[in-house]
Design an enzyme around this catalytic site. Structure first.
Site, PDB file in Angstrom:
ATOM      1  N   LYS A 120     -15.151   7.863  -3.612  1.00 17.84           N
ATOM      2  CA  LYS A 120     -16.252   8.117  -2.784  1.00 17.84           C
ATOM      3  C   LYS A 120     -16.678   9.452  -3.210  1.00 17.84           C
ATOM      4  O   LYS A 120     -18.219   9.622  -3.230  1.00 17.84           O
ATOM      5  CB  LYS A 120     -16.205   8.062  -1.166  1.00 17.84           C
ATOM      6  CG  LYS A 120     -15.713   6.584  -0.857  1.00 17.84           C
ATOM      7  CD  LYS A 120     -15.050   6.764   0.625  1.00 17.84           C
ATOM      8  CE  LYS A 120     -14.505   5.253   0.915  1.00 17.84           C
ATOM      9  NZ  LYS A 120     -13.373   5.270   2.165  1.00 17.84           N
TER      10      LYS A 120
ATOM     11  N   LYS B 259       0.031  14.524   1.711  1.00 15.22           N
ATOM     12  CA  LYS B 259      -1.381  14.633   1.017  1.00 15.22           C
ATOM     13  C   LYS B 259      -1.484  16.271   1.054  1.00 15.22           C
ATOM     14  O   LYS B 259      -2.506  16.522   0.363  1.00 15.22           O
ATOM     15  CB  LYS B 259      -2.270  13.949   2.314  1.00 15.22           C
ATOM     16  CG  LYS B 259      -2.170  12.708   2.225  1.00 15.22           C
ATOM     17  CD  LYS B 259      -3.217  11.970   3.339  1.00 15.22           C
ATOM     18  CE  LYS B 259      -3.220  10.440   3.433  1.00 15.22           C
ATOM     19  NZ  LYS B 259      -3.687   9.571   2.242  1.00 15.22           N
TER      20      LYS B 259
ATOM     21  N   LYS C  11      -9.093  13.201   4.716  1.00 18.86           N
ATOM     22  CA  LYS C  11      -8.095  11.981   4.609  1.00 18.86           C
ATOM     23  C   LYS C  11      -7.012  12.302   5.939  1.00 18.86           C
ATOM     24  O   LYS C  11      -7.415  13.260   6.698  1.00 18.86           O
ATOM     25  CB  LYS C  11      -7.384  12.263   3.362  1.00 18.86           C
ATOM     26  CG  LYS C  11      -6.855  13.340   3.182  1.00 18.86           C
ATOM     27  CD  LYS C  11      -6.013  13.768   1.710  1.00 18.86           C
ATOM     28  CE  LYS C  11      -6.922  13.746   0.681  1.00 18.86           C
ATOM     29  NZ  LYS C  11      -7.256  12.832  -0.330  1.00 18.86           N
TER      30      LYS C  11
ATOM     31  N   HIS D  79       0.837  -1.353  -0.107  1.00 23.15           N
ATOM     32  CA  HIS D  79      -0.006  -0.177   0.140  1.00 23.15           C
ATOM     33  C   HIS D  79       0.858   1.411   0.101  1.00 23.15           C
ATOM     34  O   HIS D  79       0.427   2.447   0.216  1.00 23.15           O
ATOM     35  CB  HIS D  79      -0.822  -0.041   1.122  1.00 23.15           C
ATOM     36  CG  HIS D  79      -1.857  -1.049   1.233  1.00 23.15           C
ATOM     37  ND1 HIS D  79      -3.194  -0.769   0.801  1.00 23.15           N
ATOM     38  CD2 HIS D  79      -1.898  -2.304   1.756  1.00 23.15           C
ATOM     39  CE1 HIS D  79      -3.907  -1.807   1.069  1.00 23.15           C
ATOM     40  NE2 HIS D  79      -3.095  -3.016   1.589  1.00 23.15           N
TER      41      HIS D  79
ATOM     42  N   THR E 256      -8.878   6.211  -1.836  1.00 19.59           N
ATOM     43  CA  THR E 256     -10.165   5.740  -1.962  1.00 19.59           C
ATOM     44  C   THR E 256     -11.136   6.970  -1.614  1.00 19.59           C
ATOM     45  O   THR E 256     -12.302   6.715  -2.007  1.00 19.59           O
ATOM     46  CB  THR E 256     -10.343   4.521  -1.029  1.00 19.59           C
ATOM     47  OG1 THR E 256      -9.954   4.883   0.124  1.00 19.59           O
ATOM     48  CG2 THR E 256      -9.510   3.255  -1.446  1.00 19.59           C
TER      49      THR E 256
HETATM   50  C1  26Y Z   1       3.571   0.403   9.619  1.00 16.78           C
HETATM   51  C2  26Y Z   1       2.749   0.979  10.275  1.00 16.78           C
HETATM   52  C3  26Y Z   1       3.071   2.264  10.943  1.00 16.78           C
HETATM   53  C4  26Y Z   1       1.590   1.571   9.413  1.00 16.78           C
HETATM   54  C5  26Y Z   1       0.230   1.642   9.849  1.00 16.78           C
HETATM   55  C6  26Y Z   1      -0.571   1.704   8.724  1.00 16.78           C
HETATM   56  C7  26Y Z   1       1.742   1.692   7.804  1.00 16.78           C
HETATM   57  C8  26Y Z   1       0.941   2.188   7.108  1.00 16.78           C
HETATM   58  C9  26Y Z   1      -0.394   2.046   7.383  1.00 16.78           C
HETATM   59  C10 26Y Z   1      -1.546   2.493   6.755  1.00 16.78           C
HETATM   60  C11 26Y Z   1      -1.415   2.702   5.261  1.00 16.78           C
HETATM   61  C12 26Y Z   1      -2.590   3.376   4.424  1.00 16.78           C
HETATM   62  O1  26Y Z   1      -3.675   3.345   4.922  1.00 16.78           O
HETATM   63  N1  26Y Z   1      -2.150   3.290   3.091  1.00 16.78           N
HETATM   64  C13 26Y Z   1      -3.185   3.613   2.261  1.00 16.78           C
HETATM   65  O2  26Y Z   1      -3.868   2.384   1.812  1.00 16.78           O
HETATM   66  C14 26Y Z   1      -4.977   2.870   1.128  1.00 16.78           C
HETATM   67  C15 26Y Z   1      -5.818   1.693   0.388  1.00 16.78           C
HETATM   68  O3  26Y Z   1      -4.951   0.760  -0.234  1.00 16.78           O
HETATM   69  C16 26Y Z   1      -4.527   3.749  -0.331  1.00 16.78           C
HETATM   70  O4  26Y Z   1      -5.538   4.018  -1.050  1.00 16.78           O
HETATM   71  C17 26Y Z   1      -3.792   4.973   0.209  1.00 16.78           C
HETATM   72  O5  26Y Z   1      -3.394   5.472  -0.804  1.00 16.78           O
HETATM   73  C18 26Y Z   1      -2.799   4.538   1.259  1.00 16.78           C
HETATM   74  O6  26Y Z   1      -1.941   5.648   1.714  1.00 16.78           O
END
Ligand code: 26Y
Length: 822
Positions: free
Chosen positions: A667, A561, A555, A364, A663
């Site tokens: 929406k 962002k 967001k 992601h 996402t």
């Molecule tokens: C490693 C830890 C600190 C961590 C915890 C949560 C790292 C990342 C995340 C969450 C990441 C996240 O939400 N990423 C988003 O995922 C969405 C679904 O694929 C994407 O639409 C979005 O661009 C992306 O930032």
């Protein structure tokens, strides 16, 4: 002409009313006269839960009898939001319930507001998991979500004097009517301790892990109701508890008592969701959380498999596919190896053959700070046997690399699971790519970058393993439920089957230039804006003009962002008005919703700045109501459901190459908002769908970002060249927005100048500001704008999560639907 697809409801109004009253009496111990909204809410949940559990029982029976292959979606986050309206909607019982409650003197909208959001996630990744399990159930696919039963979900945000304060979230405080505890499926998980090497007969090396402590995992099941209610899958969330025998003796014998003191206690494991996204904290408890839910889930899967297949492992990979939602559950890979090699006593190659047919991994992010790495020493302490297994996986992998690139040690260092250095680190991304049979990015552009810049050598080594599955959203929640007025208009125009087949929305395109339909469409938008205006009044005591452009940016707060890019433009507009009271612009309301990670200083400073600028502008009579700024506190799923239907403009302004997909962009467009955005993530695909005339694209492309970086980007060039940029940044340093406290907003200026503006805000400022002027001009042509809005809704078919799931099924999971017998 409209087609009817809703089956006749399984329960009528009178029966539903009776069920609500029964639960008021028998479940809640109250009655119609004493009940408050909370009691009505619970009784209504209990009434619908009867139907839910009936569906669940039938589904589980059918899946069992058909011995189905199933997908197991492993995710540390599931951002479910509220479930009552969703479950009523999916059973086609919303009107039945609403009518029944009305006869009891209760307004359904009031009781829906009683439900706390189930906020077991941070943002996009967690909400994606929630949309996916909705689609899986809707498409009658055998699936189970596995995650953590956090006692506290994402913090509640309060704003005090402009600044974010975090308060604990307690979503279960007064009981959760949906979840079912399953003590019969408790699992035990080992932690700490040491590994003993033994020699079996025929000289086989046997490893025995003597854990330092054992904790219990208690499963809680949340039913997941598919649209039109046939399949009811489950989300199984694990809660940690101390086990009866906390094995201290082993530790005492080994003299580890002192070390043990620093160890995490059983109950804390599932206490709280880590509120960071995209920045890796490297905390021991987080690793334990990850291992805890993965180990429980794998054991649960294996128990179920063995019930049907005994000790015959040969069919395991035919029955089980596990999707890893980012690397958070990547520790599952060595855990399954441990179970197969140490417990089931399979040979390494056989075990690895199974593993690499079972796991698939979704990436992601490309942001380096979000790529998980764990100190080898930490893994060794908590999971000593897993570290050995990781080394063994890596050893064999290095041999593969040597075969492909003989003698190339730099390549080995680059691809190794282990990053050498001061402190050895385990790269969870590499482990995930090596241990999975498929790896996907979440939008075309992101997947291209995963192949070309994140994992190019893996793409060469394993051709075809890296692929794309563009994200999607469930139209049941994100249009049908959250925007009933628009849904009804669409039903009337093109029939009622679009929630299952979102491409049907294409049928609206031919009405995009029809004056009558434009009026109807924009009337709905206006009504939704009135509802949001009311919300803004209640929550912030700000009056907004519903004829203004509602410009929405919702967001997580992140530099990439670029909420501060939006802020700089707002300040520039304000300044233009002060310099020229006749400055010509259509009135605009800038609406924000964003939580910052509690430890992310600059993100919190940006929230503070938005609020301070808002205070000033909202109360300055010279602005003459041309601009209002509303930062709505505590952004969450249920608030998104109110903001999205009311948006005219959708802000998707990340630095190109940084937002994997997004996402919220989908929406908002689905609800008829027009995007102003960069060519980043899924914006690119949205632009392809709606066409260049129906979206405002601005700013640097990925290639231009890279080129500018390579040639030495200097934000000072923009500061000195563009007087408006200079004026606005200098303004931040004064006490204009923070009377008596000069410099309170200076960190933003510093990050954009002294710190080199890592996300190129200044480089994109002028293009953004011009694009906003183009938006303003477009909005004034009412008919043209209505046409754009309608086309946005009409062209969002691609972004249903049903399509994403179909892609996963075809490209990755190879699943078949299972009909549910009654
Ligand atoms: C490693 C830890 C600190 C961590 C915890 C949560 C790292 C990342 C995340 C969450 C990441 C996240 O939400 N990423 C988003 O995922 C969405 C679904 O694929 C994407 O639409 C979005 O661009 C992306 O930032």
């Amino acid at each position: 002409k409209a087609t009817k697809t809703q089956p006749s409801p399984v329960i009528d109004k009178a029966a539903f009313k009776a069920a609500v009253i029964k639960h008021l009496h028998c479940t809640l111990g109250t009655d119609e006269n004493k009940a408050n909204n909370h009691a009505w809410w619970k009784a209504t949940c209990a009434a619908i839960q009867e139907q839910v559990l009936e569906g669940l029982r039938k589904t589980q029976k059918s899946h069992y009898l058909n011995d189905t292959r199933a997908v197991h979606y492993f995710s540390a986050e599931f951002l479910m939001g509220r479930l009552l309206s969703n479950n009523l909607q999916n059973f086609g019982l919303f009107d039945v319930a609403s009518g029944a409650l009305k006869e009891l003197g209760v307004e359904i909208s009031d009781i829906l507001e009683e439900e706390p959001d189930m906020a077991l996630g941070n943002g996009g990744l967690g909400r994606l998991a929630a949309c996916f399990i909705d689609s899986l159930a809707t498409m009658e696919l055998p699936a189970i979500g596995y995650g953590i039963h956090y006692e506290h979900g994402l913090f509640r945000q309060e704003i005090k004097s402009g600044a974010q304060i975090e308060r604990p979230d307690s979503w279960r405080d007064y009981g959760n009517p949906w979840e079912i505890c399953r003590p019969e499926s408790i699992q035990e998980v080992s932690l700490y301790g040491y590994v003993e090497t033994k020699y079996g007969d025929n000289g086989r090396v046997l490893k025995e892990w003597h854990p330092g402590s054992i904790v219990k995992g208690v499963p809680w099941d949340i039913p997941v109701v598919g649209y039109e209610g046939k399949t009811v899958n489950v989300l199984r969330l694990w809660q940690s508890e101390a086990s009866d025998y906390f094995n201290w003796d082993v530790f005492n014998a080994g003299g580890y008592v002192d070390a043990q003191r620093e160890n995490v206690s059983a109950e804390t494991i599932s206490k709280v969701l880590y509120p960071n996204d995209e920045t890796e904290a490297g905390k021991e408890l987080r690793l334990i959380q990850q291992y805890f839910f993965c180990s429980c889930s794998l054991k649960d899967i294996i128990r179920r498999y063995k019930r049907a297949h005994g000790d015959d492992w040969s069919r395991f990979a035919d029955q089980v596919v596990i999707q890893l939602n980012d690397t958070h559950p990547a520790i599952s890979i060595p855990e399954l190896m441990r179970i197969l090699v140490d417990r089931a006593e399979l040979g390494w190659d056989e075990a690895w053959g199974i593993c690499t047919k079972v796991f698939a991994y979704t990436n992601h992010t490309l942001l380096p700070e979000a790529l998980e790495k764990w100190p080898a020493r930490m893994i060794e302490k908590i999971l000593p046997r897993h570290l050995e297994i990781i080394y063994e996986i890596n050893h064999r992998f290095m041999a593969e690399v040597d075969k492909k690139w003989p003698g190339d040690n730099a390549m080995k260092a680059k691809l190794s699971i282990i990053e050498e250095g001061n402190e050895k680190m385990v790269r969870m991304g590499h482990l995930s790519v090596i241990g999975s049979f498929a790896v996907n990015g979440v939008a075309e552009m992101h997947s291209r970058l995963v192949k070309s810049s994140l994992f190019p050598e893996f793409d060469e080594l394993y051709p075809g393993k890296l692929t794309n599955v563009t994200n999607g959203i469930t139209p049941r929640r994100w249009l049908k439920a959250c925007n009933p007025a628009l849904s009804k208009l669409i039903d009337k125009k093109i029939g009622e089957d679009w929630p299952r087949d979102l491409d049907k929305l294409q049928g609206l395109a031919k009405f995009a230039s029809n004056k009558t339909f434009q009026k109807q469409f924009m009337k709905v938008k206006l009504e939704n804006k009135e509802l949001l205006a009311e919300e803004i009044r209640k929550s912030l005591d700000i009056e907004v003009d519903v004829n203004a452009i509602f410009d929405v940016q919702i967001k997580r707060l992140h530099e990439y962002k670029r909420q501060h890019l939006a802020l700089l433009n707002i300040m520039a507009l304000y300044r233009r008005i002060l310099e020229n009271p006749d400055y010509d612009m259509h009135p605009r309301v800038f609406v924000f919703g964003a939580k910052a990670a509690p430890g992310y200083k600059l993100a919190k400073d940006i929230i503070f700045a938005i609020n301070k600028v808002a205070d000033k502008i909202n109360n300055d009579p010279r602005v003459n109501n041309k601009i209002k700024v509303a930062f709505l506190p505590n952004y969450r799923v249920s608030l998104a459901e109110k903001m999205i239907p009311a948006a005219d403009v959708s802000e998707q302004i990340s630095t190109a190459g940084k937002e994997a997909s997004g996402t919220g962009n989908m929406k908002l467009a689905l609800n008829g908002a027009v995007t102003i955005g960069t060519l980043d993530g899924a914006n690119v695909e949205i632009a392809e769908e709606v066409g260049d005339d129906n979206i405002f694209i601005f700013g640097l492309t990925v290639e231009e970002v890279n080129e500018l970086k390579a040639n030495g980007y200097n934000p000072h060039d923009y500061y000195y060249k563009d007087p408006e940029i200079k004026a606005v940044l200098d303004w931040l340093e004064t006490d204009y927005f923070t009377p008596g406290k000069p410099g309170a907003l200076v960190s933003i200026k510093q990050s954009l100048l002294d710190n080199g503006d890592p996300y190129m805000v200044l480089a994109d400022f002028r293009a953004y500001s011009d694009a906003q002027i183009a938006v303003d001009a477009a909005y004034r042509d009412k008919e043209r704008w209505a046409e754009m809005a309608i086309i946005n809704t009409a062209k969002m078919g691609k972004f249903t999560s049903d399509r994403s799931i179909r892609d996963y099924v075809e490209r990755v999971w190879k699943l078949s639907p299972c009909k549910i017998e009654s």
